[in-house]
Design a protein around this motif. Structure first.
Motif, PDB file in Angstrom:
ATOM      1  N   VAL A 114       0.785  -1.110   0.176  1.00  0.00           N
ATOM      2  CA  VAL A 114       0.174   0.084  -0.138  1.00  0.00           C
ATOM      3  C   VAL A 114       0.839   1.375  -0.008  1.00  0.00           C
ATOM      4  CG1 VAL A 114      -1.947  -1.027   0.978  1.00  0.00           C
ATOM      5  CG2 VAL A 114      -0.236  -0.303   2.440  1.00  0.00           C
ATOM      6  N   GLY A 115       2.106   1.098  -0.409  1.00  0.00           N
ATOM      7  CA  GLY A 115       3.094   2.134  -0.569  1.00  0.00           C
ATOM      8  C   GLY A 115       3.782   2.813   0.791  1.00  0.00           C
ATOM      9  N   MET A 162      -7.767  -1.548  -1.625  1.00  0.00           N
ATOM     10  CA  MET A 162      -7.117  -0.700  -0.351  1.00  0.00           C
ATOM     11  C   MET A 162      -6.377   0.583  -0.983  1.00  0.00           C
ATOM     12  SD  MET A 162      -5.418  -3.755   1.812  1.00  0.00           S
ATOM     13  CE  MET A 162      -5.043  -2.679   3.307  1.00  0.00           C
ATOM     14  N   ARG A 163      -6.533   1.627  -0.264  1.00  0.00           N
ATOM     15  CA  ARG A 163      -6.181   2.972  -0.722  1.00  0.00           C
ATOM     16  C   ARG A 163      -4.455   2.981  -0.731  1.00  0.00           C
ATOM     17  NH1 ARG A 163      -8.259   7.268  -3.273  1.00  0.00           N
ATOM     18  NH2 ARG A 163      -9.838   7.280  -1.751  1.00  0.00           N
ATOM     19  N   ILE A 170      -6.042   0.087  -4.953  1.00  0.00           N
ATOM     20  CA  ILE A 170      -5.470  -1.169  -5.359  1.00  0.00           C
ATOM     21  C   ILE A 170      -6.316  -2.388  -4.885  1.00  0.00           C
ATOM     22  CG2 ILE A 170      -2.974  -0.192  -5.471  1.00  0.00           C
ATOM     23  CD1 ILE A 170      -2.658  -1.871  -3.054  1.00  0.00           C
ATOM     24  N   TRP A 171      -6.063  -3.333  -5.718  1.00  0.00           N
ATOM     25  CA  TRP A 171      -6.719  -4.836  -5.300  1.00  0.00           C
ATOM     26  C   TRP A 171      -5.953  -5.541  -4.467  1.00  0.00           C
ATOM     27  CZ3 TRP A 171     -11.845  -6.077  -5.317  1.00  0.00           C
ATOM     28  CH2 TRP A 171     -12.659  -5.528  -6.043  1.00  0.00           C
ATOM     29  N   GLU A 195      -2.042 -10.285  -1.031  1.00  0.00           N
ATOM     30  CA  GLU A 195      -1.167 -10.388  -2.139  1.00  0.00           C
ATOM     31  C   GLU A 195      -1.911  -9.184  -2.997  1.00  0.00           C
ATOM     32  OE1 GLU A 195      -0.685 -13.387  -6.213  1.00  0.00           O
ATOM     33  OE2 GLU A 195      -2.166 -14.117  -4.449  1.00  0.00           O
ATOM     34  N   ASP A 196      -0.979  -8.536  -3.877  1.00  0.00           N
ATOM     35  CA  ASP A 196      -1.296  -7.374  -4.690  1.00  0.00           C
ATOM     36  C   ASP A 196      -1.715  -7.904  -5.990  1.00  0.00           C
ATOM     37  OD1 ASP A 196      -1.800  -5.434  -6.410  1.00  0.00           O
ATOM     38  OD2 ASP A 196       0.092  -4.389  -5.945  1.00  0.00           O
ATOM     39  N   ILE A 197      -3.145  -7.914  -6.297  1.00  0.00           N
ATOM     40  CA  ILE A 197      -3.838  -8.426  -7.302  1.00  0.00           C
ATOM     41  C   ILE A 197      -4.506  -7.489  -8.371  1.00  0.00           C
ATOM     42  CG2 ILE A 197      -4.236 -10.630  -6.590  1.00  0.00           C
ATOM     43  CD1 ILE A 197      -7.053  -9.738  -6.302  1.00  0.00           C
ATOM     44  N   THR A 198      -3.880  -6.195  -8.266  1.00  0.00           N
ATOM     45  CA  THR A 198      -4.156  -5.051  -9.151  1.00  0.00           C
ATOM     46  C   THR A 198      -4.173  -5.482 -10.474  1.00  0.00           C
ATOM     47  OG1 THR A 198      -3.537  -3.434  -7.210  1.00  0.00           O
ATOM     48  CG2 THR A 198      -4.199  -2.617  -9.402  1.00  0.00           C
TER      49      THR A 198
END
Length: 218
Positions: A114-115, A162-163, A170-171, A195-198
């Motif tokens: 999430v950065g 999520m922001r 992002i997903w 897991e980032d699924i964006t």
């Protein structure tokens, strides 16, 4: 036991001959960069050779116990490193949640998805996750948690938005399970992974729009 205790007293005593010899041998070994366990092993053999049998046996027993403990620590660290390498290769972040207190633990990868850094997210609780999650997805996540807590599912599984720190949504595929319950069956501890699924979600959305466009043009 009393005799052994007296001998250990001699070993530790600054005045006893045994104590002085042990410290001299240990000091020489450590200065030379020799492993402390090896130093103790040599000391034990030295004591037995000069017929200080009980002292020698006690020292070697301590070496054996220390070696076993050291081996266990090494094996745990190897396993932790192996698991960490696997998680890095999968590009997932991990989390633990104390359900009763709300205290959570995220790893660096969880925050990076999430950065953020972990320091930027502190103090970290379950509220941290809730604040970053899309309001429309919190209800679905809550229902998935309720079903898992009730034993209706073997694990918790939910896809949420999520922001990201840059402001974009992002997903994230959020999965986990209850690791410990109270005697009455209440969930105490959960653990899981993000897991980032964006990219996958974006591709699916583009494919859906392409199908709709072709249908309109037909």
């Amino acid at each position: 036991m009393g005799h052994a205790g007296n001998l250990w007293g001699e070993v530790l005593s600054t005045e006893s001959g045994i104590g002085r010899r042990l410290r001299v041998l240990a000091g020489i070994g450590l200065v030379c960069g020799v492993s402390p366990l090896l130093v103790l092993t040599l000391i034990g053999i030295y004591q037995i050779h000069y017929e200080h049998w009980t002292v020698g046996v006690l020292v070697l027993t301590s070496v054996a116990m220390g070696a076993v403990a050291g081996l266990i620590v090494i094996l745990i660290r190897i396993e932790q490193r192996r698991l960490s390498d696997i998680l890095r290769s999968l590009h997932v972040g991990t989390w633990e949640w104390d359900v009763a207190t709300g205290v959570t633990r995220f790893d660096d990868r969880w925050a990076a998805i999430v950065g953020y850094s972990l320091e930027e997210l502190e103090p970290i609780t379950i509220k941290t996750w809730e604040a970053l999650t899309h309001p429309e997805d919190l209800a679905r996540s809550g229902e998935a948690l309720r079903r898992h807590f009730a034993g209706e599912t073997t694990h918790y599984d939910c896809e949420v938005r999520m922001r990201h720190k840059d402001g974009n949504w992002i997903w994230v595929h959020d999965r986990g399970r209850v690791m410990r319950r109270s005697p009455s069956g209440q969930p105490l501890l959960m653990a899981g992974a993000h897991e980032d699924i964006t990219a996958r979600k974006t591709s699916q959305e583009e494919a859906r729009r392409a199908v709709e466009r072709r249908q309109r043009e037909a």
